[in-house]
Design an enzyme around this catalytic site. Sequence first.
Site, PDB file in Angstrom:
ATOM      1  N   LYS A  17      21.319  61.308  47.254  1.00 30.18           N
ATOM      2  CA  LYS A  17      21.696  61.648  45.879  1.00 30.18           C
ATOM      3  C   LYS A  17      21.498  63.144  45.629  1.00 30.18           C
ATOM      4  CE  LYS A  17      18.590  61.205  42.419  1.00 30.18           C
ATOM      5  NZ  LYS A  17      18.496  62.359  41.516  1.00 30.18           N
ATOM      6  N   ASP A 117      12.184  65.760  29.922  1.00 28.74           N
ATOM      7  CA  ASP A 117      12.338  64.900  31.082  1.00 28.74           C
ATOM      8  C   ASP A 117      11.079  64.068  31.211  1.00 28.74           C
ATOM      9  OD1 ASP A 117      12.413  64.141  33.953  1.00 28.74           O
ATOM     10  OD2 ASP A 117      14.162  65.462  33.936  1.00 28.74           O
ATOM     11  N   ASP A 305       8.931  63.047  45.317  1.00 28.43           N
ATOM     12  CA  ASP A 305       9.724  61.866  44.967  1.00 28.43           C
ATOM     13  C   ASP A 305       9.185  60.584  45.604  1.00 28.43           C
ATOM     14  OD1 ASP A 305      11.329  63.381  43.392  1.00 28.43           O
ATOM     15  OD2 ASP A 305      13.073  63.377  44.712  1.00 28.43           O
TER      16      ASP A 305
HETATM   17  C1  UD1 Z   1      14.871  68.492  42.825  1.00 31.59           C
HETATM   18  C2  UD1 Z   1      15.191  67.023  42.958  1.00 31.59           C
HETATM   19  C3  UD1 Z   1      13.991  66.160  42.574  1.00 31.59           C
HETATM   20  C4  UD1 Z   1      12.780  66.577  43.399  1.00 31.59           C
HETATM   21  C5  UD1 Z   1      12.548  68.085  43.279  1.00 31.59           C
HETATM   22  C6  UD1 Z   1      11.432  68.603  44.151  1.00 31.59           C
HETATM   23  C7  UD1 Z   1      17.545  66.907  42.445  1.00 31.59           C
HETATM   24  C8  UD1 Z   1      18.604  66.394  41.555  1.00 31.59           C
HETATM   25  N1  UD1 Z   1      16.299  66.683  42.077  1.00 31.59           N
HETATM   26  O1  UD1 Z   1      14.602  68.741  41.443  1.00 31.59           O
HETATM   27  O2  UD1 Z   1      14.303  64.791  42.843  1.00 31.59           O
HETATM   28  O3  UD1 Z   1      11.640  65.905  42.916  1.00 31.59           O
HETATM   29  O4  UD1 Z   1      13.751  68.792  43.638  1.00 31.59           O
HETATM   30  O5  UD1 Z   1      11.640  68.240  45.470  1.00 31.59           O
HETATM   31  O6  UD1 Z   1      17.815  67.453  43.494  1.00 31.59           O
HETATM   32  N2  UD1 Z   1      10.604  75.067  38.029  1.00 31.59           N
HETATM   33  C9  UD1 Z   1      10.373  76.074  37.147  1.00 31.59           C
HETATM   34  N3  UD1 Z   1      11.380  76.962  36.886  1.00 31.59           N
HETATM   35  C10 UD1 Z   1      12.605  76.883  37.478  1.00 31.59           C
HETATM   36  C11 UD1 Z   1      12.831  75.819  38.385  1.00 31.59           C
HETATM   37  C12 UD1 Z   1      11.807  74.929  38.643  1.00 31.59           C
HETATM   38  O7  UD1 Z   1       9.291  76.208  36.580  1.00 31.59           O
HETATM   39  O8  UD1 Z   1      13.475  77.723  37.209  1.00 31.59           O
HETATM   40  C13 UD1 Z   1       9.514  74.109  38.323  1.00 31.59           C
HETATM   41  C14 UD1 Z   1       9.791  72.700  37.824  1.00 31.59           C
HETATM   42  O9  UD1 Z   1       9.401  72.561  36.487  1.00 31.59           O
HETATM   43  C15 UD1 Z   1       8.957  71.874  38.773  1.00 31.59           C
HETATM   44  C16 UD1 Z   1       9.006  72.667  40.081  1.00 31.59           C
HETATM   45  O10 UD1 Z   1       9.396  73.973  39.727  1.00 31.59           O
HETATM   46  O11 UD1 Z   1       7.624  71.820  38.320  1.00 31.59           O
HETATM   47  C17 UD1 Z   1       9.941  72.086  41.114  1.00 31.59           C
HETATM   48  O12 UD1 Z   1      11.236  72.046  40.600  1.00 31.59           O
HETATM   49  P1  UD1 Z   1      12.533  72.094  41.524  1.00 31.59           P
HETATM   50  O13 UD1 Z   1      12.135  72.279  42.948  1.00 31.59           O
HETATM   51  O14 UD1 Z   1      13.463  73.088  40.929  1.00 31.59           O
HETATM   52  O15 UD1 Z   1      13.103  70.643  41.352  1.00 31.59           O
HETATM   53  P2  UD1 Z   1      14.549  70.209  40.879  1.00 31.59           P
HETATM   54  O16 UD1 Z   1      15.565  71.043  41.579  1.00 31.59           O
HETATM   55  O17 UD1 Z   1      14.575  70.128  39.400  1.00 31.59           O
END
Ligand code: UD1
Length: 420
Positions: A17, A117, A305
């Site tokens: 996914k 979320d 996850d």
């Molecule tokens: C993706 C996955 C999710 C998985 C996660 C970490 C998808 C659709 N989802 O989520 O299933 O759990 O990777 O492996 O692919 N953060 C910030 N600022 C930003 C971006 C992120 O603070 O600009 C923080 C988030 O709040 C979180 C952490 O970084 O605490 C990790 O986020 P991220 O790696 O970006 O996860 P997603 O891409 O949202």
Amino acid sequence: MAGGARLAGRVRVTGAKNSALKLMAAALLATGRSTIDEVPDILDVTIMSEVLRRLGCDVSYERVPGTGGGRLTIDVPEKPSTETDYDLVRRMRASISVLGPLVARCGSARVALPGGDAIGSRGLDMHISGLERLGATIVSEHGFLVATAPRLTGTSIWLDFPSVGATENLVMAAVLAEGTTVVDNAAREPEIVDLCRMLGEMGARIDGAGTSTITVEGVDVLQPVAYTTVPDRIVAGTWAIGAVMTRGDVVVERAVAGHLTVALDKLVDAGATVEALPDGVRVAMEGRPRCVDVVTLPFPGFPTDLQPMAVALAAVSTGTALITENVFEGRFMFVNELVRLGADVRIDGHHAVVRGRERFSSAPVLATDIRAGAGLVLAGLCSDGITEVQDVHHVDRGYPDFVDQLRGLGAEVTRTQRPG
Ligand code: UD1
């Protein structure tokens, strides 16, 4: 579902996914028809298809029976529109991944802000500051992020945290930028490698995918592509943990052991037999598993996850486990549901102390997100009666054919309400 099942047999994993959704966004980067195979038949793909349709694409899905997945065909017009509404972004945060490709391709994008979320506040600061460094102007107005850039220009970007979503958005923006972009402290997840591989086949010039430094040499134009999604390591990991929890014996077809190294090692520490096969992984367990400590980290660490499943596993193992969540702050919220099933779990900040007990005690519980829902289903299989997992539509977002696959492995599961 009824407790007491032993999961045994073979189960097939389709594409990830978390990769397919980004591959769909990447298709926006080239005019014409791209096809993506092994796209899971799940609600999030339907939502992302709708995002692309509203951007002017023709999108169709052809299910391949018995696989959990199918072929998605995306026909991208020469001038896609550039707005993604709140009603779609609200339903699926990953819609934000169209931001990078749209700014790169069309010079502007207007994408609704995702909002809250169930697994904690999920910022976009790194997406935004990275795009700004590439030359985009970004403002937030009336609940939308509005990005404009006549042409992006290559630059060096350092991420404060190896964010999966930010790495993807920035790489998808950089492929059409002028000059060279270096993304440092980039995420290294297999889904990032998958995305970069597809972009490479579209004509992008990317080096270092799967390492912390990704270098992108901008090109003027990309071509549509025929591509196959990488297998879903989180679904594979869910089956692997389910096999151990239920003291079963499962061959997870298409699972890639190298994408699950830490998780599989933990299962071996818990007492399981893990065998890498040419096209999958076999996981078998005799007797009651032992508690193992788990720390979630960006890849190659233990995936966040799979944390709910790790808590559920510890809750039926012997001994005590310390589970530490380092990626999402709110990810222990589901534990209250597990406690309703009799689990002995104490939360202190981002640590959970889990004391194992023989079985769960069946009760109605609520799935709060995709992975928590899957963890609760596995817990239900280890309960002393009938467990009802409500709001199971969350699980449908990540697990195609979950109920059928569980039944195929010998579980007694029925679905009492259709999704939606
Ligand atoms: C993706 C996955 C999710 C998985 C996660 C970490 C998808 C659709 N989802 O989520 O299933 O759990 O990777 O492996 O692919 N953060 C910030 N600022 C930003 C971006 C992120 O603070 O600009 C923080 C988030 O709040 C979180 C952490 O970084 O605490 C990790 O986020 P991220 O790696 O970006 O996860 P997603 O891409 O949202």
